[in-house]
Design a protein around this motif. Structure first.
Motif, short mmCIF file in Angstrom:
data_model
loop_
_atom_site.label_atom_id
_atom_site.label_comp_id
_atom_site.label_asym_id
_atom_site.label_seq_id
_atom_site.Cartn_x
_atom_site.Cartn_y
_atom_site.Cartn_z
N SER A 1 0.83 -1.20 0.00
CA SER A 1 0.00 0.00 0.00
C SER A 1 0.86 1.25 0.00
O SER A 1 0.56 2.23 -0.69
CB SER A 1 -0.94 0.00 1.22
N VAL A 2 1.95 1.24 0.76
CA VAL A 2 2.86 2.39 0.78
C VAL A 2 3.53 2.56 -0.58
O VAL A 2 3.66 3.68 -1.10
CB VAL A 2 3.91 2.22 1.89
N MET A 3 3.95 1.46 -1.20
CA MET A 3 4.55 1.55 -2.52
C MET A 3 3.53 2.03 -3.55
O MET A 3 3.88 2.81 -4.46
CB MET A 3 5.11 0.19 -2.94
N PHE B 1 3.42 5.78 -3.09
CA PHE B 1 4.53 6.46 -3.75
C PHE B 1 4.29 6.52 -5.26
O PHE B 1 4.57 7.53 -5.91
CB PHE B 1 5.84 5.74 -3.46
N ASP B 2 3.81 5.44 -5.82
CA ASP B 2 3.52 5.39 -7.25
C ASP B 2 2.45 6.42 -7.61
O ASP B 2 2.56 7.14 -8.61
CB ASP B 2 3.05 3.98 -7.62
N ARG B 3 1.40 6.52 -6.78
CA ARG B 3 0.33 7.50 -7.03
C ARG B 3 0.85 8.92 -6.92
O ARG B 3 0.53 9.77 -7.77
CB ARG B 3 -0.79 7.28 -6.02
N GLU B 4 1.65 9.19 -5.89
CA GLU B 4 2.17 10.54 -5.70
C GLU B 4 3.09 10.94 -6.83
O GLU B 4 3.12 12.10 -7.25
CB GLU B 4 2.90 10.65 -4.36
N LEU B 5 3.86 9.98 -7.34
CA LEU B 5 4.73 10.28 -8.46
C LEU B 5 3.92 10.71 -9.67
O LEU B 5 4.25 11.69 -10.35
CB LEU B 5 5.59 9.05 -8.81
N LYS B 6 2.84 9.98 -9.94
CA LYS B 6 2.02 10.31 -11.11
C LYS B 6 1.19 11.57 -10.90
O LYS B 6 1.07 12.39 -11.81
CB LYS B 6 1.10 9.12 -11.43
N VAL C 1 -1.73 4.67 8.15
CA VAL C 1 -0.29 4.84 8.33
C VAL C 1 0.15 6.27 8.06
O VAL C 1 1.07 6.78 8.71
CB VAL C 1 0.49 3.84 7.42
N THR C 2 -0.49 6.97 7.12
CA THR C 2 -0.10 8.35 6.82
C THR C 2 -0.31 9.24 8.03
O THR C 2 0.58 9.99 8.44
CB THR C 2 -0.91 8.89 5.63
N PRO D 1 3.01 8.29 1.93
CA PRO D 1 1.70 8.07 1.30
C PRO D 1 1.28 6.60 1.40
O PRO D 1 2.10 5.71 1.62
CB PRO D 1 1.95 8.45 -0.16
N SER D 2 0.01 6.37 1.24
CA SER D 2 -0.51 5.00 1.25
C SER D 2 -1.77 4.94 0.39
O SER D 2 -2.63 5.82 0.48
CB SER D 2 -0.83 4.55 2.68
#
Length: 414
Positions: free
Chosen positions: A46-48, A51-56, A345-346, A372-373
Motif C-alpha cells: 500500500s505504501v509503494m 509512492f507510485d500514485r504521488e509520483l504520477k 499509516v499516513t 503516502p498510502s
C-alpha cells in the motif's frame, strides 16, 4: 446442526487444551507469524502504491507529459502548432512555455533554479501548481509586472517573503561599457506553492512575456507542453503527433526526466513484495512443523479412530482441518490488521513526527515530504488468497503422515 465428522474432530483438536504446552506455543507462533507476514505485505504494498500514485499525481502533474520544442529556434507560429496538437483525441490540453536556468539571490543567499515562463491560464490546464498555492494567487503573474512564484522550500532557503524582490541571474553574458556581465533581472515575489516534492526547492514561475523579454525572444515561444489522457502512452503519442507537423521539432517526454524514478519505484515494489511474500511463505510452512508434532502427540487417538473404522482419508481430513483453521485465523487477522494500518499509516507517521519533532521524509532528499498510502483491494485479495493456498498446501504432508499411522504400532506401548 450436522457437521462432517472430520471437521468436528479437527475443530476439537484445534480448540482443545493440550498437555504438551510446547505444541500449543508453536501453533500460536505459526498463526502470529502468518498474521504479521500478511499484514506487513499489505502495508508495504500500500505504501509503494502510494509512492507510485504521488509520483504520477504530483511530480508528473508538475512536469509535462511531453513537450514539443523548436529545433534551434523558437516556435513563432505556436498557436497553429497547439491547435494541430489539440485535435488529437489523446491530448487533453497544451500550453506554451519558455524555460531558463539560473540562480536566484536574495539577502546574500544564492540558489539554483529552473524558471518556467508560462501563460497562467493555459498552464493551469496542464499543471497542478495552481491548485497548490500557499500564498498569493496564481493569476498574480501578469505580463510586464515581472512577478515570480516560488516553490515554498526555495522561498524559505532564500528567506524571501511576499512582496520581496529577488534577483535572477542567467548564465548568458551581456556586453556593456562595464565589460562582460551576467544578465540580471529583479522580480517581485507574488506567490509561493507547495506540492510536497523536490520541485518545491528548485522551481519558479514567471509570465511568459517576461521570460521572452528576459531571453530576448522577439516572437514565439520555445515550446509547447502537452498533457495526454494516458501518460504511459505519452512518449509514443507525442512523437506521432510531432511527425504530422511541418518543420523540424524536438520531442521530449516525462520518461526522460523522471522515468528512472518511476521504474525504480516499480522495481522496488516488486522486489519488496517478493521478499515479504517469502516471509508469508515461511510463516505458513511453520504449520508443517506444528502439525507434525500434533500428529506425533495424537498417535494413540489416531489409532483408536482407525480401530473404530475411520478411513485414512478421514484421518487426513481431520488434520487438514486443523492446519487450515490455523492458516485461516492468521490470514484473517493479518488481513484486517494490514488493511487498518494501510488506511491509517499516513496519519500515524505524521503523529509520530509531531510527537518526536522530526521529519522522516524530507523534501530535500525524497520527492515527497510525507508517507503516502493507497490500499489496493486487488492486492489484498491476492495476498489473502495466496496465504490461504500456501496454508492449505502446508497441511498435506503432515495429514498424509497421520493417515499412514498403523494402529498396532501406535498402541504397542500404550
Amino acid at each position: 446442526m450436522f457437521r462432517p465428522f472430520s471437521i468436528y474432530i479437527g475443530l476439537r483438536y484445534t480448540a482443545a487444551k493440550r498437555s504438551n504446552h510446547f505444541i500449543s506455543f508453536i501453533s500460536l507462533v505459526s498463526m502470529l507469524g502468518l498474521m504479521l507476514g500478511v499484514a506487513a505485505l499489505i502495508l508495504v504494498l500500500s505504501v509503494m502504491n502510494g509512492f507510485d500514485r504521488e509520483l504520477k499525481d504530483r511530480i508528473l502533474g508538475m512536469v509535462p507529459h511531453a513537450s514539443i520544442t523548436g529545433y534551434q529556434k523558437p516556435i513563432e507560429d505556436w498557436h497553429l502548432v497547439a491547435d494541430i496538437v489539440e485535435q488529437d483525441v489523446r491530448v487533453i490540453a497544451t500550453a506554451p512555455f519558455i524555460s531558463a536556468q539560473g540562480m536566484l539571490t536574495y539577502g546574500g543567499q544564492v540558489r539554483g533554479v529552473l524558471v518556467q515562463g508560462i501563460d497562467p491560464v493555459a498552464e493551469s490546464k496542464v499543471s497542478i501548481v495552481s491548485e497548490h498555492m500557499l500564498k498569493g494567487e496564481w493569476n498574480n503573474l501578469e505580463s510586464g509586472e515581472f512577478g515570480i512564484v516560488l516553490g515554498d522550500l526555495l522561498a524559505r532557503y532564500l528567506g524571501a517573503r511576499m512582496g520581496d524582490k529577488v534577483t535572477l541571474v542567467l548564465p548568458e553574458a551581456s556586453i556593456s561599457v562595464a565589460g562582460v556581465t551576467p544578465r540580471l533581472k529583479r522580480f517581485t515575489v507574488v506567490g509561493t506553492f507547495s506540492v510536497g516534492a523536490e520541485l518545491d526547492s528548485s522551481l519558479a514561475y514567471i509570465h511568459i512575456d517576461d521570460a521572452a523579454r528576459l531571453k530576448r525572444i522577439k516572437a514565439g515561444v520555445e515550446g509547447v507542453r502537452v498533457t495526454f489522457t494516458d501518460l504511459f502512452k505519452a512518449p509514443i503519442a507525442a512523437r506521432e503527433i510531432a511527425a504530422q507537423l511541418d518543420g523540424y521539432f524536438l520531442v521530449s517526454d516525462w520518461t526522460r526526466t523522471h522515468g528512472n524514478l518511476f521504474q525504480a519505484i516499480q522495481m522496488e515494489k516488486k522486489m519488496i513484495g517478493l521478499l515479504l511474500f517469502l516471509i508469508v511463505f515461511v510463516a505458513a510452512f511453520n504449520i508443517v512443523s506444528t502439525l507434525v508434532m500434533v500428529v506425533t502427540d495424537k498417535k494413540s487417538d489416531i489409532a483408536i479412530l482407525r480401530t473404530l473404522g475411520a478411513t485414512p482419508g478421514l484421518i487426513m481430513r481431520i488434520f487438514m482441518v486443523q492446519g487450515v483453521v490455523i492458516g485461516f485465523a492468521g490470514t484473517l487477522i493479518g488481513t484486517a490488521l494490514g488493511v487498518l494500518l494501510a488506511l491509517t499509516v499516513t496519519d500515524l507517521v505524521a503523529w509520530v513526527e509531531q510527537v518526536l519533532d522530526m521529519q522522516f521524509l524530507s523534501s530535500d532528499v525524497y520527492f515527497i515530504s510525507y508517507l503516502p498510502s493507497q490500499l489496493n483491494w486487488n492486492d489484498v485479495v491476492m495476498i489473502a488468497s495466496s496465504a490461504l493456498i500456501i496454508s492449505f498446501l502446508a497441511t498435506l504432508y503432515p495429514a498424509w503422515r497421520a493417515s499412514k499411522t498403523q494402529p498396532a504400532e501406535a498402541l504397542r506401548y500404550e
